[in-house]
Design a protein around this motif. Sequence first.
Motif, PDB file in Angstrom:
ATOM      1  N   VAL A  53      40.110  75.124 -77.064  1.00  0.00           N
ATOM      2  CA  VAL A  53      39.044  75.575 -76.190  1.00  0.00           C
ATOM      3  C   VAL A  53      39.248  75.013 -74.784  1.00  0.00           C
ATOM      4  O   VAL A  53      39.819  73.930 -74.608  1.00  0.00           O
ATOM      5  N   GLU A  54      38.797  75.780 -73.784  1.00  0.00           N
ATOM      6  CA  GLU A  54      38.929  75.317 -72.405  1.00  0.00           C
ATOM      7  C   GLU A  54      38.077  74.062 -72.196  1.00  0.00           C
ATOM      8  O   GLU A  54      37.048  73.883 -72.850  1.00  0.00           O
ATOM      9  N   PRO A  55      38.497  73.187 -71.270  1.00  0.00           N
ATOM     10  CA  PRO A  55      37.744  71.945 -71.035  1.00  0.00           C
ATOM     11  C   PRO A  55      36.398  72.210 -70.391  1.00  0.00           C
ATOM     12  O   PRO A  55      36.154  73.276 -69.829  1.00  0.00           O
ATOM     13  N   GLY A  56      35.519  71.205 -70.498  1.00  0.00           N
ATOM     14  CA  GLY A  56      34.258  71.246 -69.787  1.00  0.00           C
ATOM     15  C   GLY A  56      33.265  72.278 -70.277  1.00  0.00           C
ATOM     16  O   GLY A  56      32.498  72.829 -69.484  1.00  0.00           O
ATOM     17  N   GLN A  57      33.230  72.556 -71.574  1.00  0.00           N
ATOM     18  CA  GLN A  57      32.236  73.470 -72.114  1.00  0.00           C
ATOM     19  C   GLN A  57      30.836  72.852 -72.017  1.00  0.00           C
ATOM     20  O   GLN A  57      30.686  71.631 -71.900  1.00  0.00           O
ATOM     21  N   ASP A  58      29.821  73.690 -72.081  1.00  0.00           N
ATOM     22  CA  ASP A  58      28.451  73.201 -72.091  1.00  0.00           C
ATOM     23  C   ASP A  58      28.201  72.489 -73.419  1.00  0.00           C
ATOM     24  O   ASP A  58      28.275  73.117 -74.489  1.00  0.00           O
ATOM     25  N   PRO A  59      27.911  71.184 -73.410  1.00  0.00           N
ATOM     26  CA  PRO A  59      27.672  70.473 -74.671  1.00  0.00           C
ATOM     27  C   PRO A  59      26.561  71.094 -75.511  1.00  0.00           C
ATOM     28  O   PRO A  59      26.562  70.972 -76.743  1.00  0.00           O
ATOM     29  N   MET A  60      25.608  71.797 -74.879  1.00  0.00           N
ATOM     30  CA  MET A  60      24.518  72.413 -75.624  1.00  0.00           C
ATOM     31  C   MET A  60      25.005  73.548 -76.526  1.00  0.00           C
ATOM     32  O   MET A  60      24.286  73.980 -77.432  1.00  0.00           O
ATOM     33  N   SER A  61      26.231  74.026 -76.285  1.00  0.00           N
ATOM     34  CA  SER A  61      26.782  75.080 -77.151  1.00  0.00           C
ATOM     35  C   SER A  61      27.234  74.528 -78.492  1.00  0.00           C
ATOM     36  O   SER A  61      27.465  75.292 -79.428  1.00  0.00           O
ATOM     37  N   PHE A  62      27.329  73.228 -78.597  1.00  0.00           N
ATOM     38  CA  PHE A  62      27.703  72.579 -79.868  1.00  0.00           C
ATOM     39  C   PHE A  62      26.409  72.328 -80.638  1.00  0.00           C
ATOM     40  O   PHE A  62      25.705  71.355 -80.399  1.00  0.00           O
ATOM     41  N   GLY A  93      38.614  67.270 -75.196  1.00  0.00           N
ATOM     42  CA  GLY A  93      38.025  65.961 -74.927  1.00  0.00           C
ATOM     43  C   GLY A  93      36.626  65.730 -75.460  1.00  0.00           C
ATOM     44  O   GLY A  93      36.057  64.652 -75.234  1.00  0.00           O
ATOM     45  N   PHE A  94      36.045  66.714 -76.172  1.00  0.00           N
ATOM     46  CA  PHE A  94      34.685  66.535 -76.689  1.00  0.00           C
ATOM     47  C   PHE A  94      34.676  65.512 -77.826  1.00  0.00           C
ATOM     48  O   PHE A  94      35.446  65.622 -78.777  1.00  0.00           O
ATOM     49  N   CYS A  95      33.791  64.524 -77.727  1.00  0.00           N
ATOM     50  CA  CYS A  95      33.723  63.425 -78.692  1.00  0.00           C
ATOM     51  C   CYS A  95      32.593  63.650 -79.694  1.00  0.00           C
ATOM     52  O   CYS A  95      31.450  63.905 -79.298  1.00  0.00           O
ATOM     53  N   LEU A  96      32.898  63.517 -80.975  1.00  0.00           N
ATOM     54  CA  LEU A  96      31.894  63.679 -82.024  1.00  0.00           C
ATOM     55  C   LEU A  96      31.047  62.427 -82.218  1.00  0.00           C
ATOM     56  O   LEU A  96      30.308  62.328 -83.196  1.00  0.00           O
ATOM     57  N   ARG A 140      41.554  67.147 -71.596  1.00  0.00           N
ATOM     58  CA  ARG A 140      41.582  68.052 -70.446  1.00  0.00           C
ATOM     59  C   ARG A 140      40.296  67.980 -69.623  1.00  0.00           C
ATOM     60  O   ARG A 140      40.295  68.354 -68.444  1.00  0.00           O
ATOM     61  N   THR A 141      39.208  67.530 -70.208  1.00  0.00           N
ATOM     62  CA  THR A 141      37.968  67.393 -69.448  1.00  0.00           C
ATOM     63  C   THR A 141      38.018  66.176 -68.533  1.00  0.00           C
ATOM     64  O   THR A 141      37.592  66.230 -67.373  1.00  0.00           O
ATOM     65  N   LEU A 142      38.547  65.063 -69.035  1.00  0.00           N
ATOM     66  CA  LEU A 142      38.674  63.856 -68.210  1.00  0.00           C
ATOM     67  C   LEU A 142      39.964  63.843 -67.390  1.00  0.00           C
ATOM     68  O   LEU A 142      40.205  62.908 -66.628  1.00  0.00           O
ATOM     69  N   GLY A 143      40.805  64.866 -67.552  1.00  0.00           N
ATOM     70  CA  GLY A 143      42.029  64.956 -66.758  1.00  0.00           C
ATOM     71  C   GLY A 143      43.123  64.001 -67.196  1.00  0.00           C
ATOM     72  O   GLY A 143      43.991  63.643 -66.397  1.00  0.00           O
ATOM     73  N   ILE A 144      43.106  63.606 -68.466  1.00  0.00           N
ATOM     74  CA  ILE A 144      44.178  62.748 -68.981  1.00  0.00           C
ATOM     75  C   ILE A 144      45.268  63.660 -69.516  1.00  0.00           C
ATOM     76  O   ILE A 144      45.254  64.084 -70.664  1.00  0.00           O
ATOM     77  N   GLU A 145      46.211  64.015 -68.634  1.00  0.00           N
ATOM     78  CA  GLU A 145      47.263  64.935 -69.049  1.00  0.00           C
ATOM     79  C   GLU A 145      48.531  64.855 -68.203  1.00  0.00           C
ATOM     80  O   GLU A 145      49.578  64.489 -68.699  1.00  0.00           O
ATOM     81  N   ASP A 146      48.471  65.183 -66.925  1.00  0.00           N
ATOM     82  CA  ASP A 146      49.709  65.338 -66.162  1.00  0.00           C
ATOM     83  C   ASP A 146      50.326  64.028 -65.695  1.00  0.00           C
ATOM     84  O   ASP A 146      51.539  63.932 -65.537  1.00  0.00           O
ATOM     85  N   THR A 147      49.513  63.039 -65.451  1.00  0.00           N
ATOM     86  CA  THR A 147      50.026  61.740 -65.031  1.00  0.00           C
ATOM     87  C   THR A 147      49.364  60.665 -65.875  1.00  0.00           C
ATOM     88  O   THR A 147      48.360  60.900 -66.540  1.00  0.00           O
ATOM     89  N   ILE A 148      49.946  59.475 -65.830  1.00  0.00           N
ATOM     90  CA  ILE A 148      49.373  58.352 -66.570  1.00  0.00           C
ATOM     91  C   ILE A 148      48.966  57.276 -65.584  1.00  0.00           C
ATOM     92  O   ILE A 148      49.750  56.888 -64.716  1.00  0.00           O
ATOM     93  N   THR A 149      47.730  56.834 -65.704  1.00  0.00           N
ATOM     94  CA  THR A 149      47.241  55.779 -64.831  1.00  0.00           C
ATOM     95  C   THR A 149      46.668  54.656 -65.684  1.00  0.00           C
ATOM     96  O   THR A 149      46.407  54.836 -66.880  1.00  0.00           O
ATOM     97  N   THR A 150      46.453  53.524 -65.054  1.00  0.00           N
ATOM     98  CA  THR A 150      45.832  52.410 -65.781  1.00  0.00           C
ATOM     99  C   THR A 150      44.414  52.781 -66.198  1.00  0.00           C
ATOM    100  O   THR A 150      43.934  52.327 -67.238  1.00  0.00           O
TER     101      THR A 150
END
Length: 319
Positions: A53-62, A93-96, A140-150
């Motif tokens: 699923v695409e990132p940043g969905q409306d949490p109310m849809s869950f 990135g949605f956390c249960l 993908r919602t928090l942008g943890i993908e293309d680069t790695i940072t501390t």
Amino acid sequence: MKKFHIVYILLSGLFLSCSNVRNLEDLRADFNALEFGMYIHFNMGTFHGKEWVEPGQDPMSFNPTKLDCSQWAKAAKSAGMKYAVLTTKHHDGFCLWDSETTTYDIASTPLKGRDIVREYCDAFRKEGVEPEIYFSIWDRTLGIEDTITTEDIAVIKTQLRELLTRYGNFKCIIFDGWGNCGTQWTQADYDTIYNYIKSIQPEILITDHYQQRRGLPLSEVYKHIDILNYEEPCGEWAPIDNTYASQQEFTIQSEWFWKKGFPNEQLMSVGEIVDKHIKVLRERNCNFLLNCAPNTDGLLDQNVVRRLEEVGKAYQELE
């Protein structure tokens, strides 16, 4: 002298604590003795008909209005399954669970106040089925993908700490998503996360898809993960001469996450599950992890529940 005595006691306690960690090969053998498990892909993708699923969905849809993890657990037990793995966080990135790292989690849904990871663990343990977890590094919602940072590493560690300290001990965790992240992710980054997990739960076994797809010999891969992991829909099968602790994943339905047509589609047959998978993989030192996707109500469809009961009868005869 008194200060020296105190330090000695502390160091002795640390040594005894470390020495109580069981041998890795024994842990691997115990894991393979579980043999048959339920994979549970249940996350934001369930409510949008998407595998990724695409990132940043409306949490109310869950909004699984009839969510009942005990129904899942009883179905798993009826099939003879001895463990289960829940997708606590998938690639969007949605956390249960309620995480301090994001608002893209269960606390922002109509289920606010409930904790699906907690309900899952409690329900499966009550039925005598070992709960385990899946966790996607790719977020993908928090942008943890293309680069790695501390900062990325810190977020991942926080989420893992939450999972590994709130819900008791797990026998295994499945990593996913490393291969979808950018080239700046290194083996050192992976090892940092691996060692962090072991510092919290020393006996947990860690596996992931990425390490086996790097083109290295399996003997080398086995140095970086504790269990080999074969994703059958991608054409991966445990080799006939396999001696490594392993598990193989497949779906009782046609895809990982639930789709509207699932209640009426043809499922894997009892023979395909018991004779062509469990029986075959048993000879290859490999568990069979069968995905059974809950629907948007938060329940397993009745065709899946019935099939698992049938599987349990045939599996009992196999044993």
